[in-house]
Motif scaffolding. Structure first.
Motif, PDB file in Angstrom:
ATOM      1  N   TRP A 337      22.453  51.976   2.112  1.00 50.42           N
ATOM      2  CA  TRP A 337      21.483  51.004   1.517  1.00 50.42           C
ATOM      3  C   TRP A 337      20.566  50.500   2.902  1.00 50.42           C
ATOM      4  CZ3 TRP A 337      19.794  47.936  -2.018  1.00 50.42           C
ATOM      5  CH2 TRP A 337      19.185  46.691  -1.968  1.00 50.42           C
ATOM      6  N   TRP A 345      31.621  57.575  -1.489  1.00 47.76           N
ATOM      7  CA  TRP A 345      31.699  57.745  -3.009  1.00 47.76           C
ATOM      8  C   TRP A 345      32.283  59.029  -3.340  1.00 47.76           C
ATOM      9  CZ3 TRP A 345      29.630  61.944  -5.592  1.00 47.76           C
ATOM     10  CH2 TRP A 345      28.725  62.529  -5.156  1.00 47.76           C
ATOM     11  N   TRP A 355      32.960  54.392  -5.982  1.00 47.30           N
ATOM     12  CA  TRP A 355      32.572  54.211  -4.643  1.00 47.30           C
ATOM     13  C   TRP A 355      33.124  52.853  -4.226  1.00 47.30           C
ATOM     14  CZ3 TRP A 355      29.662  49.482  -4.622  1.00 47.30           C
ATOM     15  CH2 TRP A 355      29.110  49.318  -5.916  1.00 47.30           C
ATOM     16  N   ARG A 356      32.978  52.578  -2.756  1.00 43.91           N
ATOM     17  CA  ARG A 356      33.307  51.648  -2.287  1.00 43.91           C
ATOM     18  C   ARG A 356      32.527  51.155  -0.722  1.00 43.91           C
ATOM     19  NH1 ARG A 356      39.236  52.377   0.345  1.00 43.91           N
ATOM     20  NH2 ARG A 356      39.792  52.306  -1.970  1.00 43.91           N
ATOM     21  N   LEU A 357      32.221  49.879  -0.832  1.00 42.00           N
ATOM     22  CA  LEU A 357      31.531  49.610   0.179  1.00 42.00           C
ATOM     23  C   LEU A 357      32.342  49.404   1.394  1.00 42.00           C
ATOM     24  CD1 LEU A 357      29.205  46.586  -1.463  1.00 42.00           C
ATOM     25  CD2 LEU A 357      28.440  48.932  -0.389  1.00 42.00           C
ATOM     26  N   ALA A 365      24.669  41.695  -0.682  1.00 38.79           N
ATOM     27  CA  ALA A 365      25.812  42.525  -1.302  1.00 38.79           C
ATOM     28  C   ALA A 365      25.465  42.675  -2.840  1.00 38.79           C
ATOM     29  CB  ALA A 365      27.225  41.808  -1.231  1.00 38.79           C
ATOM     30  N   GLU A 366      25.307  41.683  -3.303  1.00 36.56           N
ATOM     31  CA  GLU A 366      24.850  41.975  -4.644  1.00 36.56           C
ATOM     32  C   GLU A 366      23.878  42.617  -4.951  1.00 36.56           C
ATOM     33  OE1 GLU A 366      25.761  41.976  -8.683  1.00 36.56           O
ATOM     34  OE2 GLU A 366      27.033  40.996  -7.096  1.00 36.56           O
ATOM     35  N   ALA A 368      22.526  45.057  -3.449  1.00 36.39           N
ATOM     36  CA  ALA A 368      23.081  46.449  -2.896  1.00 36.39           C
ATOM     37  C   ALA A 368      23.983  46.977  -4.054  1.00 36.39           C
ATOM     38  CB  ALA A 368      23.665  46.396  -1.499  1.00 36.39           C
ATOM     39  N   ARG A 369      24.785  46.210  -4.722  1.00 37.40           N
ATOM     40  CA  ARG A 369      25.716  46.688  -5.803  1.00 37.40           C
ATOM     41  C   ARG A 369      24.921  47.093  -6.938  1.00 37.40           C
ATOM     42  NH1 ARG A 369      31.203  45.920  -4.938  1.00 37.40           N
ATOM     43  NH2 ARG A 369      31.793  44.324  -3.313  1.00 37.40           N
ATOM     44  N   ARG A 370      23.921  46.424  -7.388  1.00 37.11           N
ATOM     45  CA  ARG A 370      23.188  46.813  -8.302  1.00 37.11           C
ATOM     46  C   ARG A 370      22.551  47.887  -8.066  1.00 37.11           C
ATOM     47  NH1 ARG A 370      21.958  41.226  -8.379  1.00 37.11           N
ATOM     48  NH2 ARG A 370      19.709  41.573  -7.364  1.00 37.11           N
ATOM     49  N   ILE A 372      22.984  50.530  -6.072  1.00 32.99           N
ATOM     50  CA  ILE A 372      23.889  51.531  -5.969  1.00 32.99           C
ATOM     51  C   ILE A 372      24.660  51.853  -7.244  1.00 32.99           C
ATOM     52  CG2 ILE A 372      26.190  52.067  -5.056  1.00 32.99           C
ATOM     53  CD1 ILE A 372      25.748  50.473  -2.680  1.00 32.99           C
ATOM     54  N   THR A 373      25.059  51.091  -8.206  1.00 36.93           N
ATOM     55  CA  THR A 373      25.196  51.410  -9.321  1.00 36.93           C
ATOM     56  C   THR A 373      24.121  52.085 -10.249  1.00 36.93           C
ATOM     57  OG1 THR A 373      26.782  49.359  -9.525  1.00 36.93           O
ATOM     58  CG2 THR A 373      25.970  50.015 -11.660  1.00 36.93           C
TER      59      THR A 373
END
Length: 402
Positions: A337, A345, A355-357, A365-366, A368-370, A372-373
């Motif tokens: 990120w 992952w 996967w896991r942060l 965080a949010e 980044a999650r979007r 990464i998804t």
């Protein structure tokens, strides 16, 4: 008064990754050859890494495009080279890698094989090894391409075995053929052809290759370091020495031949190519490193960006190393990120990507999650159900698939 060298912050170095390593969406490549040139070489110890590395950086990911570059157009070739690791490099760059690194490794490989033959097999010496090599090359020329097992039908000596580590708990027998073909590849006489099976397979035939021109070693080393600094610089002398696998003396000589200039880095003195101490992009906010769009990436085990430097603290929290590396120092699949490694992952048995942060991203965080998804969906889309397991398993990767 002594003039202080320019200083490049960690943020500036991370910003360069989006552009120079083609990780920002706006900077992705259109061809596999462009990816390979940008990264200098692709790690190829695990067959899957070449495909995953290239497709992570292609605007239109395609395993078929990687196949074409490796086995049809042969614009990429694999060489046992830097750090005695298998790399895929462009055909144009291959003579420099061969002269600077691969041929010296081949000399050591030959001496090691002769030693093992004398200790672990009967009736072998340098003369018999040379005769077996010539017979194998002649058989390969007659067949066009062949696996080691197929060549062993023509050259019975290849079927003989060597007892490795005799008397040790881990002693084992290896075929002369497997070692000899690897030696011929190191010497630049043969190349790996399309695997028998999927692109994940390690079973492949061999074919003869034209001999590359032998370049002056010093000139070849300077060119390798020039390309590496253009892609990975600025960096420390230790980074260059580690990545190439050369002696400190050879590393310093190549840097001096290039006229590398000093810069300041957060982890001490560094070096850059002349004119690359400053970059107009480096002064921009880190969040603008991909033409205004923060970027995420899912990179495979042994990806060149992850394995590019010896000193990694500027993009990797040392606390995450035990989860993301195996005991031999091989990196597993990673989440990125905005230029930092933030997690890992894996692909489960049913094909699902998990996967896991590992990093606390706070307010980021949010988004980044979007991001990464979205990247995970992009990866799953071109994999299209193909199951990939890294050759070198890491603790987090194992945990995610369990």
């Amino acid at each position: 008064m002594t003039r202080q060298p320019p200083f490049l912050s960690d943020e500036a170095r991370r910003s360069r990754l989006a552009r120079r390593h083609l990780l920002g969406p706006a900077h992705r490549a259109t061809t596999v050859e462009q990816v390979t040139e940008a990264l200098v070489g692709l790690h190829a110890s695990d067959p899957a890494t070449v495909y995953l590395t290239a497709c992570a950086r292609l605007a239109k990911p395609s395993a078929a495009a990687v196949d074409r570059a490796l086995y049809e157009d042969v614009t990429l070739v694999k060489l046992l080279s830097m750090r005695r690791t298998l790399f895929a490099v462009t055909e144009e760059f291959a003579p420099y890698v061969s002269s600077s690194t691969a041929r010296a490794i081949a000399v050591k490989e030959r001496a090691t094989l002769v030693k093992h033959l004398r200790e672990g097999a009967e009736g072998w010496d340098e003369a018999r090894l040379a005769a077996a090599e010539q017979a194998a090359l002649a058989a390969l020329a007659a067949r066009g391409e062949a696996t080691t097992a197929e060549l062993s039908l023509d050259v019975p000596a290849l079927r003989e075995t060597i007892l490795m580590s005799p008397g040790k708990p881990y002693e084992a027998r290896q075929s002369v053929g497997s070692r000899l073909l690897r030696l011929l590849a190191s010497d630049g006489h043969v190349r790996r052809c399309r695997p028998r099976g999927s692109w994940l397979s390690s079973s492949y035939p061999w074919a003869l290759v034209p001999q590359w021109p032998e370049l002056p070693v010093r000139e070849a080393k300077a060119e390798v370091v020039r390309r590496w600094l253009a892609a990975y610089g600025p960096a420390t002398v230790e980074d260059v020495k580690w990545w190439t696998g050369w002696t400190l003396g050879d590393t310093r000589k190549a840097l001096a031949d290039l006229g590398a200039v000093q810069v300041g880095l957060s982890n001490g003195p560094g070096l850059a190519l002349p004119g690359d101490e400053h970059d107009e992009h480096d002064e921009h906010d880190e969040r603008d490193d991909s033409d205004g769009e923060p970027w995420a990436a899912l990179l495979p085990a042994l990806d060149p960006t992850m394995m590019g430097w010896r000193g990694r603290d500027w993009y990797l929290d040392p606390a995450h190393v035990p989860a993301l590396f195996d005991r031999a120092g091989n990196a597993g699949p990673t989440l990125w990120w905005r230029g930092r490694v933030v997690g890992g992952w894996a692909q489960r048995a049913d094909g699902e990507l998990a996967w896991r942060l590992l990093a606390d991203l706070g307010a980021e965080a949010e988004p980044a999650r979007r991001a990464i998804t979205a990247e995970a969906e992009r990866l799953a889309g071109w994999l299209d159900g193909i199951r990939v397991t890294p050759r070198f398993r890491t603790p987090l990767e194992r945990e995610l698939v369990s």
